[in-house]
Structure formats: structure tokens, C-alpha cells
Design a protein around this motif. Structure first.
Motif, short mmCIF file in Angstrom:
data_model
loop_
_atom_site.label_atom_id
_atom_site.label_comp_id
_atom_site.label_asym_id
_atom_site.label_seq_id
_atom_site.Cartn_x
_atom_site.Cartn_y
_atom_site.Cartn_z
N TYR A 13 -49.90 -18.56 -7.63
CA TYR A 13 -51.03 -17.90 -6.99
C TYR A 13 -51.15 -16.54 -7.67
N ARG A 14 -52.04 -16.47 -8.63
CA ARG A 14 -52.11 -15.27 -9.48
C ARG A 14 -52.69 -14.06 -8.77
N ASP A 15 -53.27 -14.24 -7.59
CA ASP A 15 -53.70 -13.07 -6.82
C ASP A 15 -52.56 -12.50 -5.98
N VAL A 16 -51.42 -13.20 -5.98
CA VAL A 16 -50.25 -12.77 -5.21
C VAL A 16 -49.18 -12.18 -6.12
N ALA A 17 -48.97 -12.81 -7.28
CA ALA A 17 -47.86 -12.41 -8.14
C ALA A 17 -48.22 -12.62 -9.60
N LEU A 28 -49.77 -23.45 -18.90
CA LEU A 28 -49.45 -22.66 -17.71
C LEU A 28 -50.06 -21.26 -17.72
N ALA A 29 -50.71 -20.89 -18.80
CA ALA A 29 -51.10 -19.50 -19.02
C ALA A 29 -52.26 -19.04 -18.15
N GLU A 30 -53.07 -19.95 -17.67
CA GLU A 30 -54.25 -19.56 -16.91
C GLU A 30 -54.38 -20.39 -15.64
N GLY A 56 -40.09 -17.59 -10.81
CA GLY A 56 -39.76 -16.65 -11.86
C GLY A 56 -40.82 -15.59 -12.07
N VAL A 57 -41.42 -15.15 -10.97
CA VAL A 57 -42.50 -14.16 -11.07
C VAL A 57 -41.96 -12.83 -11.57
N ASP A 58 -42.87 -11.97 -11.96
CA ASP A 58 -42.48 -10.64 -12.42
C ASP A 58 -41.63 -9.94 -11.36
N ASP A 59 -40.66 -9.15 -11.80
CA ASP A 59 -39.66 -8.60 -10.89
C ASP A 59 -40.26 -7.89 -9.68
N ALA A 60 -41.35 -7.20 -9.87
CA ALA A 60 -41.94 -6.44 -8.77
C ALA A 60 -42.54 -7.33 -7.69
N ASP A 61 -42.70 -8.63 -8.00
CA ASP A 61 -43.48 -9.50 -7.11
C ASP A 61 -42.66 -10.58 -6.41
N TYR A 62 -41.35 -10.64 -6.64
CA TYR A 62 -40.64 -11.82 -6.15
C TYR A 62 -40.59 -11.89 -4.63
N GLN A 63 -40.56 -10.75 -3.96
CA GLN A 63 -40.56 -10.78 -2.50
C GLN A 63 -41.94 -11.14 -1.95
N ALA A 64 -42.98 -10.65 -2.61
CA ALA A 64 -44.34 -11.00 -2.18
C ALA A 64 -44.57 -12.51 -2.31
N GLU A 65 -44.05 -13.10 -3.38
CA GLU A 65 -44.20 -14.55 -3.54
C GLU A 65 -43.56 -15.30 -2.39
N THR A 66 -42.33 -14.94 -2.04
CA THR A 66 -41.62 -15.63 -0.96
C THR A 66 -42.37 -15.49 0.36
#
Length: 284
Positions: A13-17, A28-30, A56-66
């Protein structure tokens, strides 16, 4: 048809992470890879439920993903039976707070991707102490190591004997390069660790582009069956990364072929029984 419990369902979900690691990978790029996409793709293929696997989202986003996927899992018909959340065992700062928050969500386990990190990360005292903390909560730690790093996985299993560990993707063997050895010996050594389970996933993507077949992966599957046995194996789709091979429907078809050569009890263990026991979830 034996129902499958998919223990390795990624969602984008690219609007999340952010998913920086996927930028250079055309399939997978888009775009997003959503729960609705997964449901449509697997309709009628016998997937009875899933475990979301951190992406494996960017480090700043791993909690938002969960947090986002936890919300999705509460929706009727999501099919998500549990979450495997991203975590940072190498850091004491914030570790306990995140462990408490995710425990309140009822997550099934955690993962820290290690195949792109320095080899010594999993050898640190802080890392191992915190993986043991995960075990104390009764939850699982998924390990993602490359084939050359399998001795690190064995060392981690020995150091964290109280924690149930799941090796992702059969240890990422170099199938395209004919890398049976020393992968075979290293997997045998890892299988001697009673707290380790092996995940049957990812293999088709490690084949040569012109040889993504059941025959190509057969020696690797046969060895894992021999040293771990079905009661210490779980199944995963690795969707949408499986698109680097021939896609999820093809992988399910190959899986059905593998299961069809086993006894009913053995096939059921790999399809969902072992995963229900190890991750402490229920297919239905």
C-alpha cells in the motif's frame, strides 16, 4: 482439496509505506498489491487463510505498515489469520514498547530481514537477547538468510533455544547456479535445531528464467522434506514477489503437485497443520 494456510502474504500500500527495495524490480516497482488483488488471484485455488508477512518497508514506515494491516485484518472476509510484524531486535530503544503494542494486536510473530544486513547483526548480544524476549511472549521469529548465511541461522537457533524460528524460503538456495552444496549440508545442520521450522516458499524465483519448473526445484524440496519432515514445514506464497517467477497460481499448482506425492497426513501438515501449531493460529 487440502486448504492452504499462506504464511507469507505480502501487501503493498504505497500511500501507507515506502518500498525502496522494490524500485529496481519491474514486476514490483509500481502500483499496489492489495488484499482485494490477492483474494481475486487465489479465488477457487484452495487458500483458506493467510498470515500477513511484513514487506520490508522503509525503516521509518515499518510500524505504520503493521498498524494498517492490523486494521485490514479486522474487516470481515479479510482471510488474514495473523500478522508477522517487522521488528528491530538489534535496538533496545523502543523494542519493548513495540513488543507490547504488537502483542496487544495479537500478532503471530515477527521478522527482521537479515539477508541484506551485515552478517554480524544476528550475532550481537542485544539482538539475541531480544529474540529470546520474543520467545518469552510465545511468538515466532521468522529468519530470512541467504544460503551462504545458513551457519548464522544455526548459531542463532542455538543461542535462542526458547524461541520458535521459521526459516524463510528454504534458505534461499541458488537453484539457477546448481547450488545444492554446501546448502544441503548447512540445511541438514540447521534441521538438527529442534526449534527451527522450514518454510516452503520462494523457490521458483531462484530458478533460471528458462527453467522455472517443478523439476528444477525437486532436489531442493526433496532434501528439505528429508531433513525437516512435513511436521516441521509450512507453506508460503511470497506474493507478490512470486511474480518474479511465474506467479502465484503456478506456484500453487506446483505446490499441489508436491503435496500429491505425500501421504494425506504429511500433505495436511505442510498445507496448514504445522503452521497452525507453530504460529498458534487457526485456519477457520
Amino acid at each position: 482439496m487440502i486448504p492452504l494456510l499462506d504464511t507469507h502474504q505480502h501487501l503493498f500500500y504505497r500511500d501507507v509505506a515506502g518500498y525502496g527495495w522494490a524500485d529496481g524490480i519491474p514486476p514490483l516497482a509500481e502500483g499496489d498489491f492489495t488484499l482485494e488483488d490477492y483474494s481475486a488471484l487465489t479465488e477457487g485455488l484452495g487458500v483458506g487463510g493467510t498470515l500477513f508477512m511484513e514487506t520490508g518497508v522503509d525503516d521509518a514506515d515499518y510500524q505504520a505498515e503493521t498498524r494498517h494491516v492490523h486494521g485490514l485484518a479486522q474487516e470481515p472476509g479479510s482471510g488474514i489469520r495473523g500478522l508477522i510484524a517487522s521488528i528491530r531486535p538489534e535496538e533496545d530503544d523502543g523494542f519493548d514498547a513495540w513488543l507490547d503494542e504488537t502483542a496487544a494486536m495479537g500478532v503471530a510473530g515477527y521478522r527482521r530481514i537479515l539477508h541484506v544486513m551485515p552478517d554480524d547483526l544476528s550475532e550481537g548480544d542485544t539482538f539475541r537477547r531480544n529474540v529470546r524476549r520474543i520467545g518469552e511472549t510465545g511468538r515466532v521469529f521468522d529468519m530470512c538468510f541467504l544460503a551462504r548465511q545458513l551457519p548464522l541461522a544455526t548459531a542463532l537457533a542455538a543461542a535462542c533455544a526458547n524461541t520458535r524460528l521459521v526459516l524463510n524460503h528454504c534458505g534461499v538456495p541458488d537453484i539457477a547456479g546448481g547450488g545444492l552444496d554446501p546448502w544441503r549440508a548447512d540445511m541438514t545442520a540447521l534441521a538438527e535445531m529442534p526449534n527451527v521450522t522450514c518454510k516452503l516458499s520462494g523457490l521458483m524465483a531462484y530458478c533460471a528464467p528458462d527453467a522455472m519448473t517443478a523439476e528444477a526445484i525437486a532436489p531442493y524440496v526433496d532434501h528439505v522434506l528429508e531433513v525437516f519432515g512435513p511436521n516441521r514445514m509450512v507453506w508460503g506464497s511470497d506474493w507478490p514477489v512470486v511474480n518474479l517467477a511465474k506467479g502465484l497460481p503456478e506456484w500453487i499448482a506446483v505446490t499441489r503437485g508436491i503435496l500429491g506425492k505425500l501421504t494425506a497426513d504429511e500433505a495436511t501438515a505442510i498445507a496448514h497443520g504445522t503452521a497452525e501449531r507453530v504460529y498458534r493460529v487457526k485456519l477457520s
